[in-house]
Design an enzyme around this catalytic site. Structure first.
Site, short mmCIF file in Angstrom:
data_model
loop_
_atom_site.label_atom_id
_atom_site.label_comp_id
_atom_site.label_asym_id
_atom_site.label_seq_id
_atom_site.Cartn_x
_atom_site.Cartn_y
_atom_site.Cartn_z
N PHE A 30 0.81 -1.57 -0.44
CA PHE A 30 -0.13 0.26 -0.10
C PHE A 30 0.89 1.29 0.03
CE2 PHE A 30 -1.92 2.51 3.54
CZ PHE A 30 -2.92 3.59 2.58
N GLY A 77 1.75 -7.52 -0.44
CA GLY A 77 1.61 -6.57 -1.45
C GLY A 77 1.20 -7.03 -2.83
N LEU A 132 10.12 -0.54 3.98
CA LEU A 132 9.08 -0.73 4.21
C LEU A 132 8.29 -1.78 4.34
CD1 LEU A 132 9.11 1.83 3.32
CD2 LEU A 132 7.04 2.19 2.56
N LYS A 178 11.00 -12.37 11.94
CA LYS A 178 12.03 -12.65 10.70
C LYS A 178 12.33 -11.71 9.59
CE LYS A 178 12.94 -17.18 10.31
NZ LYS A 178 13.05 -18.37 9.47
N THR A 179 11.46 -11.06 9.72
CA THR A 179 11.28 -10.32 8.70
C THR A 179 12.14 -8.75 9.52
OG1 THR A 179 9.65 -11.00 6.67
CG2 THR A 179 10.10 -8.32 6.92
N ASN A 231 20.15 -7.84 7.06
CA ASN A 231 20.10 -7.78 5.55
C ASN A 231 20.11 -6.55 5.06
OD1 ASN A 231 20.99 -10.05 5.76
ND2 ASN A 231 18.86 -10.93 4.43
N LYS A 251 25.42 -0.78 4.05
CA LYS A 251 26.48 -0.44 4.92
C LYS A 251 27.81 -0.02 3.91
CE LYS A 251 30.07 -2.35 8.00
NZ LYS A 251 30.27 -3.27 8.32
N TYR A 260 5.06 -8.30 15.78
CA TYR A 260 5.74 -7.31 14.86
C TYR A 260 6.14 -6.27 16.30
CZ TYR A 260 3.63 -3.03 12.10
OH TYR A 260 3.66 -2.24 11.27
N TYR A 287 23.91 0.21 13.86
CA TYR A 287 24.69 0.69 12.85
C TYR A 287 24.69 1.57 12.72
CZ TYR A 287 24.11 -4.34 9.97
OH TYR A 287 24.32 -6.01 9.72
P1 NAD Z 1 1.13 -3.78 3.35
O1 NAD Z 1 1.24 -5.34 3.76
O2 NAD Z 1 0.31 -3.31 1.89
O3 NAD Z 1 2.94 -3.50 2.99
C1 NAD Z 1 4.16 -4.58 3.16
C2 NAD Z 1 4.98 -4.66 1.69
O4 NAD Z 1 5.91 -5.67 2.51
C3 NAD Z 1 4.11 -5.46 1.24
O5 NAD Z 1 4.36 -5.64 -0.71
C4 NAD Z 1 4.97 -7.22 1.19
O6 NAD Z 1 4.53 -8.22 0.31
C5 NAD Z 1 6.00 -6.60 1.62
N1 NAD Z 1 6.96 -8.13 2.32
C6 NAD Z 1 6.28 -8.13 3.94
N2 NAD Z 1 7.14 -8.76 4.23
C7 NAD Z 1 8.43 -8.77 3.12
C8 NAD Z 1 9.41 -9.70 3.35
N3 NAD Z 1 10.01 -10.47 3.97
N4 NAD Z 1 10.44 -9.98 1.80
C9 NAD Z 1 10.04 -8.35 1.44
N5 NAD Z 1 8.41 -8.49 1.06
C10 NAD Z 1 8.23 -8.13 2.19
O7 NAD Z 1 1.65 -2.11 4.19
P2 NAD Z 1 1.22 -0.62 4.44
O8 NAD Z 1 0.53 -0.34 5.40
O9 NAD Z 1 1.86 -0.56 2.95
O10 NAD Z 1 3.22 -0.33 5.42
C11 NAD Z 1 4.64 -0.59 4.68
C12 NAD Z 1 5.69 -0.50 6.11
O11 NAD Z 1 5.06 0.82 6.99
C13 NAD Z 1 5.63 -1.63 6.65
O12 NAD Z 1 6.60 -1.33 7.41
C14 NAD Z 1 4.85 -1.40 7.93
O13 NAD Z 1 4.99 -2.02 9.11
C15 NAD Z 1 5.07 0.59 8.41
N6 NAD Z 1 3.84 1.31 8.81
C16 NAD Z 1 2.56 0.93 8.19
C17 NAD Z 1 1.27 1.89 8.71
C18 NAD Z 1 0.40 2.10 8.11
O14 NAD Z 1 -1.05 2.40 8.88
N7 NAD Z 1 -0.01 1.43 7.15
C19 NAD Z 1 1.96 1.99 10.09
C20 NAD Z 1 2.84 1.41 10.87
C21 NAD Z 1 3.60 1.00 9.96
#
Ligand code: NAD
Ligand code: UDP
Length: 335
Positions: A12, A37, A72, A90-91, A98, A104, A144, A158
């Site tokens: 998103f 995604g 993200l 893990k992510t 990673n 770096k 989370y 880092y």
């Molecule tokens: P989303 O779920 O739409 O997007 C997350 C994306 O990361 C997806 O495309 C997913 O396929 C990809 N992804 C997940 N694990 C992965 C991995 N191991 N390797 C590669 N890709 C991976 O969510 P979003 O709302 O777009 O959030 C994006 C970021 O912003 C996230 O890190 C989330 O924690 C952070 N965030 C979002 C909000 C919100 O309200 N939207 C609030 C706080 C934090």
């Protein structure tokens, strides 16, 4: 022109960020494992010559050359991140190592997407960046919350140990077009339920609060944080307008002109009771504040969901159709 890696770029927020960066003339590498995604989110970017998509999981090491990284990658919806909690941790841990290792090696600046969830169920209200939080380390949200907390720690270490240029953004609930209608978050649930004439599922008594930021405001704050040279962060980015879930349900019913009612379901364990950002730091450091209030943001988001779900407005006219087009970001949903 910079080469910028966006992990989670097909999600998103990531897909909108990729678009903004391409529009200002950068070369964008979008890396995503497509867990939450969708290819549809970036299909309209595929034909742009400065855009490249890599299907990859950040938990597995990888190498690209880049000048900046926006990290993200991580599922954001509680339903999605609790689906495979170990993968979620893990992510945020192995995956973030990673990405920091890559930063770096490339001497790239990295912005890490953290979250208001690091404050847990906060006892300080509104939440400033100096508040350390109230997180249950073994509860269902901990995969989370604690993952994001360890990721912040990794970023700082880092930075201190290896001089990596780090920026940490703490994102408060953000919504808008391209949020997956099925991802289980409250705004996507309420709008799709209201459009289908189903009851809106309010968890608990609906008195818990959240603050909702429209996606354009969020992306603007994120880019400003990345591009300033003074501060590592963390910096809160969110809209300080605070609403109970019952108030949100009413606002969605009004925005959709729906006849839906409200249905109460059990409150999930450890659901934070209140949340509202203190954005003093963002105002001072970035000269940033949100510009789109809930009513307007909901209107744009509802138009997107109508188009996505194929639910026309009664007597839909050109004006409504053009709001829907704008909300989709020019994306033709049927390609
Ligand atoms: P989303 O779920 O739409 O997007 C997350 C994306 O990361 C997806 O495309 C997913 O396929 C990809 N992804 C997940 N694990 C992965 C991995 N191991 N390797 C590669 N890709 C991976 O969510 P979003 O709302 O777009 O959030 C994006 C970021 O912003 C996230 O890190 C989330 O924690 C952070 N965030 C979002 C909000 C919100 O309200 N939207 C609030 C706080 C934090
Ligand atoms: N919520 C709700 N009905 C839903 C989905 C969520 O009442 O269908 C509530 C949830 O209990 C929480 C708030 O809405 O109090 C925000 O939930 P969301 O999953 O969007 O994000 P969170 O801020 O909890 O991560």
């Amino acid at each position: 022109m910079k080469t910028i890696l966006v992990t989670g770029g097909a999600g998103f927020l990531g897909s909108h960020l990729c678009e903004r960066l391409l529009d200002r003339g950068d070369e964008v590498i979008c890396l995503d494992n497509l867990f939450t995604g969708r290819k549809e989110n970036i299909r309209h970017l595929m034909r742009r010559s400065h855009f490249e998509f890599m299907r990859h999981d950040i938990v597995d090491p990888f190498m690209v050359e880049c000048d900046q990284i926006y990290n993200l990658a991580c599922p954001a919806s509680p339903v999605a991140y609790q689906y495979n909690p170990i993968k979620t941790i893990k992510t945020s841990s192995v995956g973030t190592v990673n990405v920091l290792g890559l930063a770096k090696r490339c001497q790239a600046r990295i912005l890490h997407a953290s979250t208001s969830e690091v404050y847990g169920d906060p006892t300080v209200h509104p939440q400033p960046e100096s508040y350390w939080g109230n997180v249950n380390p073994i509860g269902p949200r901990s995969c989370y919350d604690e993952g994001k907390r360890v990721a912040e720690s990794l970023c700082m270490n880092y930075h201190l140990a290896h001089g990596v240029e780090v920026r940490i953004i703490r994102i408060f609930n953000t919504y808008g077009p391209r949020m997956d209608p099925n991802d289980g978050r409250v705004i996507s649930n309420f709008i799709t339920q209201a459009l289908r004439g189903e009851p809106l599922t309010v968890y608990g008594d609906g008195s818990q609060t959240r603050s909702f930021c429209y996606r354009d405001d969020l992306i603007e704050g994120m880019i400003r944080l990345m591009d300033q040279n003074e501060e590592t962060g963390p910096v809160n980015i969110g809209n300080p307008g605070e609403f109970s879930m019952l108030e949100l349900a009413e606002a969605v019913i009004a925005a959709t002109h729906s006849t839906s009612t409200v249905e109460h379901l059990p409150l999930p364990q450890d659901d934070p009771q209140q949340r509202r950002p203190d954005i003093t730091k963002a105002r001072q450091l970035l000269n940033w504040e949100p510009t789109i209030e809930l009513e307007e943001g909901l209107r744009k988001t509802v138009a997107y969901y109508r188009a996505e779900l194929g639910i026309p407005v009664r007597g839909e006219d050109d004006a409504v159709a053009s709001v829907a087009d704008e909300a989709r970001g020019g994306l033709c949903l049927n390609v």
